[in-house]
Design an enzyme around this catalytic site. Structure first.
Site, PDB file in Angstrom:
ATOM      1  N   ASP A   9       1.860  -0.537  -2.960  1.00 44.81           N
ATOM      2  CA  ASP A   9       1.808  -1.537  -4.025  1.00 44.81           C
ATOM      3  C   ASP A   9       1.839  -2.684  -3.361  1.00 44.81           C
ATOM      4  O   ASP A   9       2.011  -2.856  -2.034  1.00 44.81           O
ATOM      5  CB  ASP A   9       2.860  -1.233  -4.973  1.00 44.81           C
ATOM      6  CG  ASP A   9       2.806  -2.648  -6.049  1.00 44.81           C
ATOM      7  OD1 ASP A   9       1.643  -2.559  -6.623  1.00 44.81           O
ATOM      8  OD2 ASP A   9       3.747  -3.203  -6.051  1.00 44.81           O
ATOM      9  N   SER A  10       1.217  -3.877  -3.883  1.00 50.53           N
ATOM     10  CA  SER A  10       1.043  -5.050  -3.415  1.00 50.53           C
ATOM     11  C   SER A  10       2.677  -5.511  -2.938  1.00 50.53           C
ATOM     12  O   SER A  10       2.594  -6.422  -2.145  1.00 50.53           O
ATOM     13  CB  SER A  10       0.464  -6.170  -4.386  1.00 50.53           C
ATOM     14  OG  SER A  10       0.980  -5.929  -5.529  1.00 50.53           O
ATOM     15  N   CYS A  72      -0.680   0.036  -7.062  1.00 51.01           N
ATOM     16  CA  CYS A  72      -0.987  -1.498  -7.997  1.00 51.01           C
ATOM     17  C   CYS A  72      -2.052  -0.811  -8.609  1.00 51.01           C
ATOM     18  O   CYS A  72      -3.266  -0.432  -8.205  1.00 51.01           O
ATOM     19  CB  CYS A  72      -1.294  -2.047  -6.517  1.00 51.01           C
ATOM     20  SG  CYS A  72      -1.860  -3.685  -6.963  1.00 51.01           S
ATOM     21  N   GLU A 151       9.925 -10.668 -11.613  1.00 52.87           N
ATOM     22  CA  GLU A 151      10.887 -10.704 -10.344  1.00 52.87           C
ATOM     23  C   GLU A 151      12.110 -11.711 -10.605  1.00 52.87           C
ATOM     24  O   GLU A 151      12.858 -11.615  -9.907  1.00 52.87           O
ATOM     25  CB  GLU A 151       9.617 -11.083  -9.382  1.00 52.87           C
ATOM     26  CG  GLU A 151       8.508 -10.035  -9.345  1.00 52.87           C
ATOM     27  CD  GLU A 151       7.811 -10.008  -7.675  1.00 52.87           C
ATOM     28  OE1 GLU A 151       8.201 -10.847  -6.899  1.00 52.87           O
ATOM     29  OE2 GLU A 151       6.892  -9.047  -7.974  1.00 52.87           O
ATOM     30  N   CYS A 183      -0.540  -3.163 -15.487  1.00 53.85           N
ATOM     31  CA  CYS A 183       0.100  -3.867 -14.283  1.00 53.85           C
ATOM     32  C   CYS A 183       1.521  -3.185 -14.007  1.00 53.85           C
ATOM     33  O   CYS A 183       2.169  -2.833 -14.899  1.00 53.85           O
ATOM     34  CB  CYS A 183       0.202  -5.314 -14.346  1.00 53.85           C
ATOM     35  SG  CYS A 183       1.115  -6.300 -13.361  1.00 53.85           S
ATOM     36  N   HIS A 185       4.330  -4.342 -13.105  1.00 48.42           N
ATOM     37  CA  HIS A 185       5.403  -5.121 -13.786  1.00 48.42           C
ATOM     38  C   HIS A 185       5.814  -5.082 -15.248  1.00 48.42           C
ATOM     39  O   HIS A 185       6.914  -5.292 -15.783  1.00 48.42           O
ATOM     40  CB  HIS A 185       5.252  -6.529 -13.310  1.00 48.42           C
ATOM     41  CG  HIS A 185       5.426  -6.879 -11.794  1.00 48.42           C
ATOM     42  ND1 HIS A 185       4.601  -6.428 -11.051  1.00 48.42           N
ATOM     43  CD2 HIS A 185       6.284  -7.700 -11.196  1.00 48.42           C
ATOM     44  CE1 HIS A 185       4.881  -6.789  -9.732  1.00 48.42           C
ATOM     45  NE2 HIS A 185       5.967  -7.638  -9.745  1.00 48.42           N
TER      46      HIS A 185
HETATM   47  N1  DGL Z   1       1.094  -4.654  -8.417  1.00 47.23           N
HETATM   48  C1  DGL Z   1       0.283  -5.544  -9.068  1.00 47.23           C
HETATM   49  C2  DGL Z   1      -0.718  -4.758 -10.314  1.00 47.23           C
HETATM   50  O1  DGL Z   1      -0.289  -3.947 -10.772  1.00 47.23           O
HETATM   51  C3  DGL Z   1       0.826  -6.722  -9.684  1.00 47.23           C
HETATM   52  C4  DGL Z   1       1.257  -7.913  -8.727  1.00 47.23           C
HETATM   53  C5  DGL Z   1       0.126  -8.552  -8.044  1.00 47.23           C
HETATM   54  O2  DGL Z   1      -0.484  -9.191  -8.655  1.00 47.23           O
HETATM   55  O3  DGL Z   1       0.015  -8.185  -6.794  1.00 47.23           O
HETATM   56  O4  DGL Z   1      -1.699  -5.093 -10.409  1.00 47.23           O
END
Ligand code: DGL
Length: 267
Positions: A9-10, A72, A151, A183, A185
């Site tokens: 993931d990012s 991600c 976060e 997403c 989050h």
């Molecule tokens: N993990 C990213 C997503 O699901 C969200 C956080 C980011 O912008 O890197 O798109």
């Protein structure tokens, strides 16, 4: 020899997907990479997100993973076909499973999708839904502020509610009956989002659907670990600050995040 599932993931958000994977497949070993030095991906270009994603995937390949999960949404939206083409193992993203579930459950044929700017701009969910059923009307809305709020741990306070109300105002007017949380989050805001959208709107957690897809893929390929020895290995790598990952990660998943290792995946 038991091979792990690789997940990237990012950053931290992909832990919501890992959590679903561990719930669905408690016998599996996993290796998670959070690209915390280069997060967020949500506002970056397709080229940059693709370059980062390829580097992340190549790093995980060194661990002899049997399958790669692109947790991600932004990376899945921009470069899943490229990753599938370049990697010698099965690659599963979060877009298709979420889109498929939404198509399956919508009765009114009106579906909403929320995600990062990049995910929404890419049109990946829109295209995935239309490819299955072109008659479904799709309403999209980027909700970038949900990422820093999650976060910060602000997922159920007044700020979260006001933010969600503002973002969802347009979507709520479209009489959808299904909303994709596109997403990593957003599952943390399920309570607040559900309060605003009403109980008749079904929320689709792409991470949850992805775990089911991973299960099916491993089963089909005869690669599923059906017995949990209780001795599974879950390794965590980050590209910046293991301390912050441990601290913020605990808001996303109650796992043992003690052993988080710092790595450099860039060229
Ligand atoms: N993990 C990213 C997503 O699901 C969200 C956080 C980011 O912008 O890197 O798109």
């Amino acid at each position: 020899m038991k091979k792990p599932i690789g997940i990237f993931d990012s950053g931290i958000g992909g832990l919501t997907v890992l959590k679903e994977i561990l719930n669905a497949m408690p016998g599996e070993d996993t290796i998670y990479l959070g690209d915390t030095a280069r997060v967020p991906y949500g506002a970056k270009s397709a080229e940059t997100v693709t370059r980062y994603s390829l580097e992340n995937a190549r790093f995980l390949l060194k661990f002899d993973i049997k399958l790669l999960v692109v947790a991600c949404n932004t990376a899945s939206a921009y470069c899943l076909p490229r990753l599938k083409q370049e990697l010698p193992i099965p690659v599963i993203g979060v877009i298709e499973p979420g889109a498929r579930k939404a198509v399956e459950v919508t009765k009114t044929k009106r579906v909403g999708v929320i995600g990062t700017e990049g995910t929404i701009r890419s049109g990946a969910y829109f295209d995935a839904i239309k490819a299955i059923n072109p008659a479904i009307a799709v309403f999209i809305k980027p909700c970038p502020l949900f990422v820093p709020l999650a976060e910060e741990g602000w997922t159920n306070n007044q700020i979260a509610r006001l933010t969600a109300q503002t973002y969802l105002h347009y979507i709520k007017k479209q009489w959808i009956d299904t909303l994709i949380l596109g997403c990593t989050h957003y599952p943390l805001f399920k309570g607040v989002i559900s309060d605003i959208m009403g109980e008749d709107v079904m929320l689709i957690d792409s991470g949850h659907e992805t775990a089911a897809e991973v299960f099916k893929c491993l089963m089909d390929k005869n690669l599923l670990e059906t017995v949990s020895s209780g001795q599974n290995t879950h390794r965590f790598f980050v590209t910046d600050s293991p301390e912050r990952f441990k601290q913020v990660g605990s808001k996303f998943m109650t796992a043992n995040l003690d052993a988080v290792e710092l790595v450099n995946v860039g060229s």
